[in-house]
Design a protein around this motif. Structure first.
Motif, short mmCIF file in Angstrom:
data_model
loop_
_atom_site.label_atom_id
_atom_site.label_comp_id
_atom_site.label_asym_id
_atom_site.label_seq_id
_atom_site.Cartn_x
_atom_site.Cartn_y
_atom_site.Cartn_z
N LEU A 110 24.81 13.30 35.27
CA LEU A 110 23.74 12.77 35.20
C LEU A 110 23.66 11.41 36.17
CD1 LEU A 110 23.77 12.11 31.39
CD2 LEU A 110 22.16 13.47 32.69
N LEU A 111 24.76 10.92 36.54
CA LEU A 111 24.69 10.07 37.49
C LEU A 111 24.33 10.46 39.06
CD1 LEU A 111 27.72 7.67 36.77
CD2 LEU A 111 25.33 7.03 36.34
N ILE A 112 24.81 11.84 39.27
CA ILE A 112 24.47 12.47 40.52
C ILE A 112 23.06 12.77 40.60
CG2 ILE A 112 24.95 14.44 41.81
CD1 ILE A 112 28.05 14.18 40.91
N GLU A 113 22.61 13.32 39.44
CA GLU A 113 21.22 13.80 39.45
C GLU A 113 20.38 12.59 39.62
OE1 GLU A 113 18.31 15.37 35.82
OE2 GLU A 113 20.35 16.23 35.97
N ARG A 114 20.69 11.33 38.93
CA ARG A 114 20.10 10.22 39.18
C ARG A 114 19.81 9.69 40.46
NH1 ARG A 114 21.83 5.63 35.00
NH2 ARG A 114 21.13 7.42 33.55
N GLU A 115 21.16 9.65 41.09
CA GLU A 115 21.02 9.15 42.31
C GLU A 115 20.31 10.18 43.40
OE1 GLU A 115 21.74 6.65 45.69
OE2 GLU A 115 21.97 6.34 43.56
N ALA A 116 20.54 11.40 43.20
CA ALA A 116 19.66 12.45 43.89
C ALA A 116 18.23 12.08 43.78
CB ALA A 116 19.92 13.73 43.46
N GLU A 117 17.79 11.92 42.62
CA GLU A 117 16.22 11.67 42.22
C GLU A 117 15.78 10.24 42.93
OE1 GLU A 117 15.89 11.65 38.06
OE2 GLU A 117 15.85 13.50 37.89
N ARG A 118 16.71 9.14 43.05
CA ARG A 118 16.46 7.85 43.55
C ARG A 118 16.51 8.30 45.20
NH1 ARG A 118 19.71 2.73 42.06
NH2 ARG A 118 21.38 4.29 42.11
N SER A 119 17.51 8.95 45.74
CA SER A 119 17.23 9.18 47.12
C SER A 119 16.03 9.85 47.42
CB SER A 119 18.44 9.84 47.49
OG SER A 119 19.76 9.37 47.35
N ALA A 120 15.66 10.86 46.67
CA ALA A 120 14.49 11.69 46.99
C ALA A 120 13.01 10.81 47.11
CB ALA A 120 14.18 12.77 45.99
N GLU A 121 13.09 9.78 46.07
CA GLU A 121 12.11 8.85 46.10
C GLU A 121 12.04 7.79 47.28
OE1 GLU A 121 12.40 6.99 42.32
OE2 GLU A 121 11.82 8.81 41.09
N GLY A 122 13.30 7.60 47.95
CA GLY A 122 13.43 6.52 48.81
C GLY A 122 13.51 5.21 48.48
N SER A 123 13.91 4.95 47.45
CA SER A 123 14.01 3.72 46.98
C SER A 123 15.33 3.48 46.60
CB SER A 123 13.12 3.47 45.19
OG SER A 123 13.98 4.27 44.50
N GLY A 124 15.93 2.22 46.97
CA GLY A 124 17.13 1.64 46.89
C GLY A 124 18.03 2.39 47.52
N GLY A 125 19.37 2.28 47.31
CA GLY A 125 20.26 2.92 48.18
C GLY A 125 21.50 2.19 48.42
N VAL A 126 22.49 2.69 48.66
CA VAL A 126 23.69 1.85 49.32
C VAL A 126 23.60 2.14 50.94
CG1 VAL A 126 26.32 1.85 49.29
CG2 VAL A 126 24.94 2.43 47.13
N ILE A 127 23.95 0.91 51.41
CA ILE A 127 24.05 0.88 52.84
C ILE A 127 25.59 1.38 53.23
CG2 ILE A 127 24.02 -0.53 54.87
CD1 ILE A 127 22.03 -2.25 53.56
N LEU A 128 25.80 2.15 53.94
CA LEU A 128 26.96 2.80 54.28
C LEU A 128 27.20 2.21 55.86
CD1 LEU A 128 26.94 6.30 52.60
CD2 LEU A 128 28.02 3.99 51.68
N GLY A 129 28.61 1.71 55.75
CA GLY A 129 29.17 1.61 57.49
C GLY A 129 28.20 0.63 58.15
N ASP A 130 27.87 1.46 59.34
CA ASP A 130 27.02 0.41 60.32
C ASP A 130 25.53 0.90 60.14
OD1 ASP A 130 27.24 3.00 61.27
OD2 ASP A 130 27.63 2.39 63.25
N GLU A 131 25.21 1.37 58.99
CA GLU A 131 23.62 1.42 58.97
C GLU A 131 22.81 0.19 58.98
OE1 GLU A 131 22.17 3.77 55.65
OE2 GLU A 131 23.98 5.25 55.89
N ARG A 132 21.92 0.10 59.20
CA ARG A 132 20.98 -1.23 59.36
C ARG A 132 20.40 -1.16 57.87
NH1 ARG A 132 18.49 -3.08 65.28
NH2 ARG A 132 20.65 -2.83 66.16
N PRO A 133 20.22 -2.63 57.28
CA PRO A 133 19.33 -2.60 56.22
C PRO A 133 17.90 -2.43 56.51
CG PRO A 133 20.71 -4.71 56.39
CD PRO A 133 20.86 -3.48 57.78
N PRO A 134 16.80 -1.90 55.47
CA PRO A 134 15.65 -1.71 55.61
C PRO A 134 14.81 -2.77 56.39
CG PRO A 134 16.30 -1.31 53.46
CD PRO A 134 17.60 -1.91 54.15
N HIS A 135 15.28 -4.13 56.28
CA HIS A 135 14.59 -5.17 56.83
C HIS A 135 14.74 -5.42 58.18
CE1 HIS A 135 18.25 -6.84 55.82
NE2 HIS A 135 18.08 -7.86 56.90
#
Length: 68
Positions: free
Chosen positions: A42-67
């Motif tokens: 369920l958590l994997i499915e929920r995270e996949a849906e959130r990623s598909a919507e483009g909202s939220g998410g975890v910043i990994l490594g050297d990724e720049r934050p959205p701002h």
């Protein structure tokens, strides 16, 4: 003084109890694993849906934050 047969019967009784206890433990762990597997799915499915919507998410490594 216990006879050899009485000693063996006592040992068998202790082994039977230990086996029953282990069986109960394995059954409980199997239920727990099934429950956790369903929750993880369920958590994997929920995270996949959130990623598909483009909202939220975890910043990994050297990724720049959205701002930026």
């Amino acid at each position: 003084m216990p006879t050899d047969i009485e000693t063996l019967e006592e040992r068998i009784a202790h082994l039977q109890r230990a086996m029953d206890d282990l069986s109960d433990t394995v059954a409980r762990q199997d239920r727990d694993i099934d429950h956790l597997t369903r929750r993880l799915a369920l958590l994997i499915e929920r995270e996949a849906e959130r990623s598909a919507e483009g909202s939220g998410g975890v910043i990994l490594g050297d990724e720049r934050p959205p701002h930026y």
